[in-house]
Design a protein around this motif. Structure first.
Motif, mmCIF file in Angstrom:
data_model
loop_
_atom_site.group_PDB
_atom_site.id
_atom_site.type_symbol
_atom_site.label_atom_id
_atom_site.label_comp_id
_atom_site.label_asym_id
_atom_site.label_seq_id
_atom_site.Cartn_x
_atom_site.Cartn_y
_atom_site.Cartn_z
ATOM 1 N N SER A 151 0.856 -1.181 0.000
ATOM 2 C CA SER A 151 0.000 0.000 0.000
ATOM 3 C C SER A 151 0.893 1.233 0.000
ATOM 4 C CB SER A 151 -0.927 0.013 1.221
ATOM 5 O OG SER A 151 -0.191 0.300 2.400
ATOM 6 N N ALA A 152 0.282 2.392 -0.120
ATOM 7 C CA ALA A 152 1.055 3.633 -0.142
ATOM 8 C C ALA A 152 1.784 3.862 1.170
ATOM 9 C CB ALA A 152 0.133 4.812 -0.453
ATOM 10 N N ARG A 153 1.273 3.275 2.256
ATOM 11 C CA ARG A 153 1.861 3.493 3.577
ATOM 12 C C ARG A 153 2.813 2.385 4.007
ATOM 13 N NH1 ARG A 153 -3.273 5.739 7.159
ATOM 14 N NH2 ARG A 153 -3.702 7.588 5.873
ATOM 15 N N GLY A 154 2.883 1.307 3.247
ATOM 16 C CA GLY A 154 3.738 0.185 3.615
ATOM 17 C C GLY A 154 3.021 -1.127 3.374
ATOM 18 N N VAL A 155 3.472 -2.180 4.043
ATOM 19 C CA VAL A 155 2.867 -3.496 3.897
ATOM 20 C C VAL A 155 1.688 -3.611 4.865
ATOM 21 C CG1 VAL A 155 3.223 -5.986 4.097
ATOM 22 C CG2 VAL A 155 5.036 -4.540 3.168
ATOM 23 N N GLN A 156 0.512 -3.851 4.291
ATOM 24 C CA GLN A 156 -0.709 -3.910 5.077
ATOM 25 C C GLN A 156 -1.204 -5.345 5.187
ATOM 26 O OE1 GLN A 156 -2.658 -1.280 6.581
ATOM 27 N NE2 GLN A 156 -3.578 -3.120 7.472
ATOM 28 N N LEU A 157 -1.586 -5.758 6.387
ATOM 29 C CA LEU A 157 -2.243 -7.047 6.569
ATOM 30 C C LEU A 157 -3.711 -6.919 6.189
ATOM 31 C CD1 LEU A 157 -0.747 -8.179 9.997
ATOM 32 C CD2 LEU A 157 -0.214 -9.113 7.747
ATOM 33 N N VAL A 158 -4.205 -7.904 5.438
ATOM 34 C CA VAL A 158 -5.596 -7.911 5.002
ATOM 35 C C VAL A 158 -6.173 -9.295 5.283
ATOM 36 C CG1 VAL A 158 -7.191 -7.580 3.072
ATOM 37 C CG2 VAL A 158 -5.085 -6.220 3.191
ATOM 38 N N LEU A 159 -7.343 -9.325 5.884
ATOM 39 C CA LEU A 159 -8.027 -10.584 6.188
ATOM 40 C C LEU A 159 -9.033 -10.870 5.081
ATOM 41 C CD1 LEU A 159 -8.579 -12.898 8.196
ATOM 42 C CD2 LEU A 159 -10.215 -11.389 9.354
ATOM 43 N N ILE A 160 -8.911 -12.041 4.430
ATOM 44 C CA ILE A 160 -9.760 -12.375 3.296
ATOM 45 C C ILE A 160 -10.454 -13.718 3.511
ATOM 46 C CG2 ILE A 160 -8.263 -11.130 1.671
ATOM 47 C CD1 ILE A 160 -7.306 -14.010 0.746
ATOM 48 N N ARG A 161 -11.519 -13.937 2.764
ATOM 49 C CA ARG A 161 -12.063 -15.280 2.594
ATOM 50 C C ARG A 161 -11.213 -15.974 1.543
ATOM 51 N NH1 ARG A 161 -17.201 -16.878 4.600
ATOM 52 N NH2 ARG A 161 -16.673 -18.828 3.537
ATOM 53 N N ALA A 162 -10.825 -17.219 1.834
ATOM 54 C CA ALA A 162 -9.852 -17.905 0.984
ATOM 55 C C ALA A 162 -10.398 -19.178 0.365
ATOM 56 C CB ALA A 162 -8.597 -18.223 1.800
ATOM 57 N N ASP A 163 -11.707 -19.378 0.396
ATOM 58 C CA ASP A 163 -12.268 -20.669 -0.004
ATOM 59 C C ASP A 163 -12.911 -20.663 -1.392
ATOM 60 O OD1 ASP A 163 -14.266 -18.973 0.796
ATOM 61 O OD2 ASP A 163 -15.287 -20.414 2.088
ATOM 62 N N ASP A 164 -12.627 -19.649 -2.210
ATOM 63 C CA ASP A 164 -13.127 -19.629 -3.585
ATOM 64 C C ASP A 164 -12.169 -20.427 -4.463
ATOM 65 O OD1 ASP A 164 -14.052 -19.150 -6.126
ATOM 66 O OD2 ASP A 164 -14.137 -16.969 -5.930
ATOM 67 N N GLU A 165 -12.530 -21.659 -4.778
ATOM 68 C CA GLU A 165 -11.615 -22.551 -5.499
ATOM 69 C C GLU A 165 -11.307 -22.073 -6.911
ATOM 70 O OE1 GLU A 165 -12.960 -26.556 -5.312
ATOM 71 O OE2 GLU A 165 -12.854 -26.661 -3.120
ATOM 72 N N ARG A 166 -12.114 -21.185 -7.439
ATOM 73 C CA ARG A 166 -11.832 -20.645 -8.772
ATOM 74 C C ARG A 166 -10.558 -19.808 -8.771
ATOM 75 N NH1 ARG A 166 -17.458 -17.682 -9.562
ATOM 76 N NH2 ARG A 166 -16.806 -17.111 -7.436
ATOM 77 N N ARG A 167 -10.151 -19.346 -7.617
ATOM 78 C CA ARG A 167 -8.941 -18.528 -7.514
ATOM 79 C C ARG A 167 -7.699 -19.374 -7.210
ATOM 80 N NH1 ARG A 167 -9.721 -13.040 -6.945
ATOM 81 N NH2 ARG A 167 -11.893 -12.329 -6.778
ATOM 82 N N HIS A 168 -7.857 -20.658 -6.967
ATOM 83 C CA HIS A 168 -6.747 -21.520 -6.558
ATOM 84 C C HIS A 168 -6.001 -22.080 -7.769
ATOM 85 C CE1 HIS A 168 -9.137 -22.503 -2.617
ATOM 86 N NE2 HIS A 168 -8.818 -21.236 -2.724
ATOM 87 N N ASP A 169 -4.691 -22.204 -7.626
ATOM 88 C CA ASP A 169 -3.867 -22.823 -8.676
ATOM 89 C C ASP A 169 -2.901 -23.806 -8.023
ATOM 90 O OD1 ASP A 169 -2.405 -23.562 -10.862
ATOM 91 O OD2 ASP A 169 -1.450 -21.613 -11.173
#
Length: 344
Positions: A151-169
């Motif tokens: 981010s513009a201010r540095g490295v930001q931690l972001v909490l996401i949902r990770a269970d969308d298998e369409r995004r997995h490789d």
């Protein structure tokens, strides 16, 4: 599996299934669920800091001895919840605790792909991400992930949902070791998540490098599993085999002592010492590499045969030891040691 069906020794159950998971005949979902059902996952989180940290070391060692891949996912869950508790708002912490109580697995994904993850914009109070992550452990098992984003201010931690298998490789994960973690790439393009804490909180000590003791405990546990296998293999020891066994036991005892010292120095001290954690990683790595060599010499070609647990353990351990930025950690340890001497 229900709580009434929890085995008396969950670690033995996980170990018995490790070979099948490595061969992709099953995934780790039953093992992760078992850790939740028998209370080990909660105890790992509760014992990650404070006066009970010695119990946390023992649990992680036992998990590393059972299956390093399961241990890697469990340690990621502990790390994620620790970060949320440290930097999250009260409402974020409450939701994460509730999700964990429902046996939902968390993870921490920090490795960027060719397109580093960044916060593209904000919308409706959420961070909208761009880019992709790699080496994301537990694809298909991890429900929520704490990810790093530029981010513009540095490295930001972001909490996401990770269970969308369409995004997995998962096709990216073609490795000699730690195959069962089902790691790989995750496309973050357009994904929305919640900012966690402030920019650059992720690298704040003693919680960044200081936490190395947790995966060093997993390594030490795998070394103990190799030592147990060697002890079973040697029935009537020749002088050479006896010498290998004695050295192996000495290495395992030393590795665990280093981890216990580091955990206490970081998590149960009024003045946390991250140098202890960095030095423990160095000592455990050295012990594990020597232990692998001893097993290869003691077992001979059997140590390289499919189906022999020693083959899988040594392969997983050798791979896990190479993560991540090892030279940077050694240099940091040296700088901290020298800085400490300069101020004495």
């Amino acid at each position: 599996m229900t709580r009434h069906e929890v085995p008396t020794d969950p670690f033995a159950t996980i170990a018995a299934r490790a070979g099948a998971a490595d061969r992709a005949e099953r995934d780790l979902s039953d093992d992760i669920r078992l850790l939740f059902d028998c209370g080990v996952m909660q105890r790992l989180c509760d014992c990650a800091t404070g006066p009970s940290v010695a119990r946390g070391v023992d649990l992680l060692c036992r998990l590393g001895a059972a299956n390093l891949s399961v241990g890697r996912l469990a340690e990621g869950h502990v790390n994620a919840l620790r970060l949320i508790r440290l930097y999250g708002a009260a409402e974020q912490i409450a939701r994460a605790e509730h999700a964990a109580a429902q046996a939902q697995l968390f993870g921490v994904w920090g490795a960027d792909g060719p397109r580093p993850v960044r916060i593209d914009r904000t919308a409706d109070g959420q961070a909208v991400l761009a880019g992709a992550k790699r080496f994301c452990s537990g694809l298909g098992l991890v429900r929520h992930a704490v990810v790093t984003a530029r981010s513009a201010r540095g490295v930001q931690l972001v909490l996401i949902r990770a269970d969308d298998e369409r995004r997995h490789d998962t096709a990216q994960w073609r490795t000699a070791g730690m195959r069962a973690t089902l790691s790989g790439g995750h496309d973050m393009e357009g994904l929305r998540g919640e900012a966690l804490g402030q920019a650059d909180d992720y690298m704040r000590e003693p919680y960044f490098e200081g936490g190395i003791w947790r995966y060093a405990a997993l390594h030490a546990g795998a070394l103990e599993a190799l030592a147990d296998a060697l002890g079973r293999h040697i029935r009537d020891p020749s002088p050479m085999q006896a010498a290998r066994l004695v050295e192996m036991i000495r290495l395992t005892r030393g590795a665990r002592l280093w981890v216990e010292h580091a955990a206490n120095a970081v998590e149960n001290s009024p003045a946390p010492d991250i140098t202890a954690s960095l030095l423990a990683r160095e000592a455990v790595e050295e012990a594990c590499l020597r232990g692998i060599a001893l097993c290869e010499r003691a077992f001979g070609t059997a140590a390289f045969m499919d189906g022999n647990p020693v083959e899988r353990i040594r392969r997983d351990l050798a791979f896990f030891l190479r993560q991540a930025n090892l030279d940077g950690k050694t240099q940091l340890a040296a700088r901290l040691i020298l800085d400490g001497r300069a101020t004495q």
